[in-house]
Design a protein around this motif. Structure first.
Motif, PDB file in Angstrom:
ATOM      1  N   ALA A  45      34.647 -56.631   5.114  1.00 47.25           N
ATOM      2  CA  ALA A  45      34.351 -55.658   4.067  1.00 47.25           C
ATOM      3  C   ALA A  45      33.863 -56.368   2.815  1.00 47.25           C
ATOM      4  CB  ALA A  45      35.587 -54.825   3.766  1.00 47.25           C
TER       5      ALA A  45
ATOM      6  N   ALA B 233      30.335 -57.222   3.163  1.00 46.78           N
ATOM      7  CA  ALA B 233      29.501 -56.044   2.936  1.00 46.78           C
ATOM      8  C   ALA B 233      29.347 -55.786   1.452  1.00 46.78           C
ATOM      9  CB  ALA B 233      30.116 -54.838   3.627  1.00 46.78           C
ATOM     10  N   GLY B 234      30.449 -55.918   0.725  1.00 48.26           N
ATOM     11  CA  GLY B 234      30.420 -55.665  -0.708  1.00 48.26           C
ATOM     12  C   GLY B 234      29.428 -56.552  -1.422  1.00 48.26           C
TER      13      GLY B 234
ATOM     14  N   GLY C 149      33.164 -46.087   1.914  1.00 41.41           N
ATOM     15  CA  GLY C 149      34.269 -46.297   2.839  1.00 41.41           C
ATOM     16  C   GLY C 149      34.424 -45.116   3.785  1.00 41.41           C
TER      17      GLY C 149
ATOM     18  N   ILE D  97      31.733 -52.658   7.412  1.00 46.16           N
ATOM     19  CA  ILE D  97      32.961 -52.031   6.943  1.00 46.16           C
ATOM     20  C   ILE D  97      33.666 -51.317   8.091  1.00 46.16           C
ATOM     21  CG2 ILE D  97      33.943 -50.442   5.254  1.00 46.16           C
ATOM     22  CD1 ILE D  97      31.451 -50.814   3.587  1.00 46.16           C
TER      23      ILE D  97
ATOM     24  N   TYR E 115      36.253 -53.308   0.101  1.00 47.99           N
ATOM     25  CA  TYR E 115      34.815 -53.538  -0.008  1.00 47.99           C
ATOM     26  C   TYR E 115      34.439 -53.650  -1.489  1.00 47.99           C
ATOM     27  CZ  TYR E 115      30.159 -51.220  -0.469  1.00 47.99           C
ATOM     28  OH  TYR E 115      28.906 -50.827  -0.833  1.00 47.99           O
TER      29      TYR E 115
ATOM     30  N   GLY F 170      33.653 -47.855  -3.484  1.00 46.38           N
ATOM     31  CA  GLY F 170      34.171 -47.884  -2.124  1.00 46.38           C
ATOM     32  C   GLY F 170      34.502 -46.522  -1.555  1.00 46.38           C
TER      33      GLY F 170
ATOM     34  N   CYS G  60      39.731 -61.356  -0.459  1.00 45.86           N
ATOM     35  CA  CYS G  60      39.945 -60.060   0.177  1.00 45.86           C
ATOM     36  C   CYS G  60      40.813 -60.178   1.421  1.00 45.86           C
ATOM     37  CB  CYS G  60      38.615 -59.413   0.525  1.00 45.86           C
ATOM     38  SG  CYS G  60      37.762 -58.826  -0.935  1.00 45.86           S
TER      39      CYS G  60
END
Lengths: 299, 338, 254
Positions: free
Chosen positions: A207, A210-211, A230, A21, A43, A226, A79
């Motif tokens: 991101a 990562a999510g 974040g 992120i 994310y 997030g 995204c």
């Protein structure tokens, strides 16, 4: 109480998430000098997109690896598009305005995504289907799941690819040029809008990755996931020197370890605070972070 | 000159007039809103009080963000500090207080309650001033984005600290706070906040803050000690946030750290931005709008926040100076001079 | 007395040496010019004197007190004021407020008197306004006093910068390319203004300028620096004839 080695493994795992992120934050700050508050919510969006994809694809193809890759790609694509759209409609109109305006808009986009998420997805946690069968490995008394290995490897691979991209491709060089001086880059014939859009696209897809990786490990996702993550990833980016790609990864790993150590050996209620304490110590003593450079104003 | 003419021309005129009006209004307000003569009375009273508290928060934030140009996103931390410190004082002191000060007659009851509230608020102000110094002195050396993030961080740290202090309830929340906030006191402090910020703005200090906002390097070259003045604005601003916190605690009678997250800080920023950054009227307008409008959307919680966020984005793109911009009603009067 | 003295000053930026072992003196009430080609280090010297940078080596003294390493606002308090190469007015503030701000450090009002609007506060505000207007009159700007400084025409902005610097009641005034962007008529007026300021306010004036007519016409003594080092110093007639100067820096309309 888990062993020290176990803590390190957990720390690296968490840190890899922050690293992925943080890369997005650092790249966007590099080209636009903007702290993209909304990045943490991308994310979250990635996790939800992955959720839909996973449900849709569950068991359809033969192998779980192919499932995972398809889910990842779908989420990354969505995204990336979201990031580009946000840049185009929320940030580009104010590119010439004072930075305060951009910061406030970023806050607005973040709130929009969080509350929109609550509206659309519902505030209750959703569960990610098990598309990867879990297997645990026991080495030297520590337990590592294959998911943790995947997260770590993914992060490292992404960082290497990103570094190659930034330093050895034309677009990457263009990004670096834009990060030094937007107007000069424009004068050199670089399509700065395309470069900035690509920056957002890449950052957002990282991101998203990562999510998904997080959702596989810790299966409950919610629209506010997030927010804290974040913020901490942002601290990681600052720790490494905001604008510096390697710094983002190193910062992420350090932060992940610090948090796990504090939670393990200290008090778990303070685990959130450690990120902010590091941030404050950093900004007071070395704002340029580990690898960043000081940028003074010319009088 | 006669006494009355001197009074009207003195600078104390407006504040005294306002306070007199307030005092006179308190009785009808109590009758209509609190005692339930009006149908929706208590509910509207609630909104009135919250509006007042938000005005204090917004006007104080505009001093540091709008006027001095230092973007701070930690206001909720000072709000929390004031709330918890004052609540702690009144709750621990409460029983003793009532032993010393009788509440037999309505007048003495009012005096006793007001005294306790003021004592708690004083404690809140002192604690927040100290917090403002501790946070401000190291942070205000940073520029722009970094300052924003550091103040955000400090706000969160304050919240986490409170979460871990058992004596004020921590994660369970702080219960049993006496209901000492009244219409009179809340708006008394609203007037105090507005006049203080106004007076500071229209003084040498105000010019210094504005100069710092416009161009720090030039301001320094003209003899303005940057850190000292930034900290000054910051501390004044945080003191009033603390006062707001005290009034809030003694109205809701219950506190929980979750009320004081950075989302709260963002809400205040939205208020002053939509109203017009840098103008006191803008802060007041923004606070009123953003306290009253949500009530119209009650029940649509996420939906209303989505609208907010959109409105915020649109305003920053198409009218970044907010509704009132830097236009101030007072400026018009001054321009009539030479 | 009110003398500025730089001794052996060096300023390095990483590998780049902007100023090299520089000596410089400006006496009380002296009209002094600092010239040199672009990149010679003139603005660096300015920034060293006004506290934006500290010297890497060497000393800077004013009125026999060391000022090297002091913060800019402390240096302003010592009586040294400056203008900027790229105009740095407070664009969103009125012309009057720009000047009033410069009087801030000499104020007597303290926070309590501000908060309670005491009569001493009001008196001082009136005095400030009167002094500021008087100063603006000298520069012919009093009619624009309520205009936003950012809205002024370029020439007026430059004059306002000087007026603002003067409002700090300095004993030494540093002017950073005040004639930049001016036509010959305006430069002539500027020359008269600078000389008038020195005579009226008994100031020392240190001028950095590229416009040779202004420099030669105004300054009593000129120092020429190239690559951060002094190559010549003396009266205008001497500098005009100095071969090294002519070589290094072809003057325009001397």
């Amino acid at each position: 109480m888990e062993s020290f080695l176990q803590q390190i493994i957990n720390g690296l795992s968490l840190g890899s998430i922050y690293a992925l992120i943080a890369l997005g934050y650092t790249m966007v700050y590099g080209v636009l000098r903007l702290i993209n508050f909304a990045h943490g919510d991308i994310y979250m969006l990635g996790a939800y997109m992955g959720l839909f994809a996973a449900h849709a694809i569950m068991g359809k193809t033969g192998h779980f690896l192919i499932d995972t890759i398809l889910v990842l790609m779908f989420s990354m694509l969505v995204c990336a598009m979201a990031g580009v759209l946000i840049e185009r409609f929320a940030y580009r109109p104010v590119r010439k305005a004072p930075r305060l305006s951009m910061l406030i808009i970023a806050i607005g986009v973040s709130l929009f995504l969080e509350n929109g998420g609550q509206l659309v997805f519902g505030a209750d946690p959703k569960f990610f289907p098990q598309i990867i069968p879990e297997s645990r490995y026991q080495w030297f008394g520590v337990t590592i799941t294959n998911q943790q290995i995947m997260v770590f490897i993914c992060a490292i691979v992404m960082m290497i690819l990103l570094n190659l991209f930034i330093f050895y491709t034309k677009m990457g060089t263009a990004m670096r040029a834009v990060s030094y001086n937007l107007d000069a880059a424009k004068l050199m014939g670089i399509n700065t809008n395309a470069v900035i859009a690509s920056t957002f696209a890449i950052g957002s897809s990282l991101a998203a990755t990562a999510g998904i990786l997080v959702s596989i490990n810790i299966p409950g996702i919610n629209p506010l996931m997030g927010v804290m993550t974040g913020l901490k990833a942002f601290v990681a980016a600052v720790l490494g020197g905001i604008g510096n790609v390697m710094g983002a990864v190193v910062g992420g790993l350090i932060l992940g370890m610090a948090e796990v150590m504090v939670a393990g050996y200290g008090s778990s209620t303070y685990r959130d605070a450690i990120a902010f304490l590091i941030l404050i110590a950093l900004l007071l003593f070395k704002p340029s972070g580990l690898f960043g450079k000081n940028q003074a104003e010319k009088v | 000159m006669s006494f009355w003419r001197r009074l009207i021309h003195s600078s104390a005129f407006y504040p005294i007039a306002c306070i007199t009006v307030l005092a006179l209004l308190s009785l009808p307000v109590r009758y209509f809103f609190v005692d339930g003569y009006l149908d929706q009375g208590p509910y509207l009273y609630q909104i009135l009080i919250l509006t007042g508290i938000n005005i204090i928060l917004a006007v104080s934030l505009t001093l540091i963000n709008g006027i001095a140009g230092q973007f701070s996103i930690g206001h909720a931390g000072f709000f929390a500090t004031g709330a918890y410190v004052s609540a702690f004082i009144t709750v621990t002191l409460g029983p003793h207080w009532h032993r010393w000060f009788s509440s037999a007659t309505p007048v003495s009851s009012w005096l006793s309650d007001s005294g306790l509230l003021l004592f708690g608020t004083l404690g809140a102000a002192l604690a927040t001033a100290l917090a403002g110094l501790l946070v401000g002195i190291p942070s205000l050396r940073l520029r722009g984005d970094y300052l924003a993030i550091v103040t955000l961080g400090f706000g969160e740290i304050i919240r986490v600290l409170i979460l871990n202090i058992d004596a004020v309830g921590g994660a369970r929340g702080f219960v049993g706070i006496p209901k000492l906030s009244t219409f009179f006191w809340v708006f008394f402090f609203v007037i105090t906040t507005i006049s203080t910020v106004y007076n500071v703005l229209h003084s040498s200090y105000g010019r210094a803050f504005l100069a710092i906002r416009e161009d720090e390097i030039a301001a320094q070259a003209m003899g303005v000690d940057l850190t000292r003045h930034k900290v000054m604005a910051f501390v004044i601003s945080s003191i009033f946030a603390g006062v707001a916190g005290s009034l809030f605690a003694h109205h809701t009678m219950y506190l929980h750290p979750n009320t004081f997250t950075f989302i709260k800080s963002f809400e205040i920023i939205i208020m002053i931005t939509i109203g017009g950054l840098g103008s006191i009227e803008g802060a007041v307008l923004g606070a009123i709008l953003l306290t009253i409008l949500p009530e119209a959307f009650r029940g649509f919680d996420s939906f209303r926040m989505v609208i907010y966020a959109l409105v915020l984005i649109l305003i920053m793109i198409y009218r970044p100076q907010g509704i009132l911009g830097r236009f101030t009603l007072w400026n018009k009067r001054r321009r009539k001079a030479p | 007395m009110n003398e500025l003295k730089l001794s052996n000053v060096t300023r390095e930026f990483g590998g780049l040496v902007a100023v090299q072992k520089l000596d410089l003196q400006v006496g009380q009430g002296e009209l002094f010019g600092l010239i040199g080609p672009n990149g010679a280090g003139k603005t660096t010297v300015f920034n060293l004197i006004t506290g934006v940078y500290s010297p890497t080596h060497g000393s800077i003294e004013y009125s026999q007190k060391s000022i090297a390493g002091l913060a800019p606002h402390q240096i302003a308090a010592c009586g040294i004021a400056r203008t900027f190469q790229n105009i740095r007015l407070f664009a969103g503030l009125s012309v009057l407020d720009n000047v009033k701000l410069a009087m801030h450090q000499k104020r007597k009002q303290r926070l309590p008197s501000v908060l309670f609007r005491s009569s001493s506060f009001k008196q001082e505000e009136q005095q400030l306004e009167a002094s500021a207007l008087r100063l603006l009159e000298i520069f012919g700007l009093e009619n624009l006093c309520h205009e936003n400084a950012g809205n002024l025409p370029y020439g007026s902005q430059r004059r306002l910068e000087i007026a603002r610097a003067l409002a700090t009641q300095p004993k030494l005034l540093l002017l950073d390319e005040p004639a930049a962007g001016m036509n010959p008529q305006e430069s002539l007026e500027l020359m008269k203004l600078i000389k008038g300021l020195r005579d009226e306010f008994k100031l020392g004036i240190l001028l950095v300028e590229h416009n040779m007519r202004v420099v030669m016409g105004v300054c009593e003594r000129i120092q020429v620096i190239v690559h951060g080092e002094t190559i010549a110093m003396g009266r205008p007639e001497e500098i005009r004839r100095n071969i090294k100067v002519i070589e290094a820096y072809l003057g325009k309309d001397s």
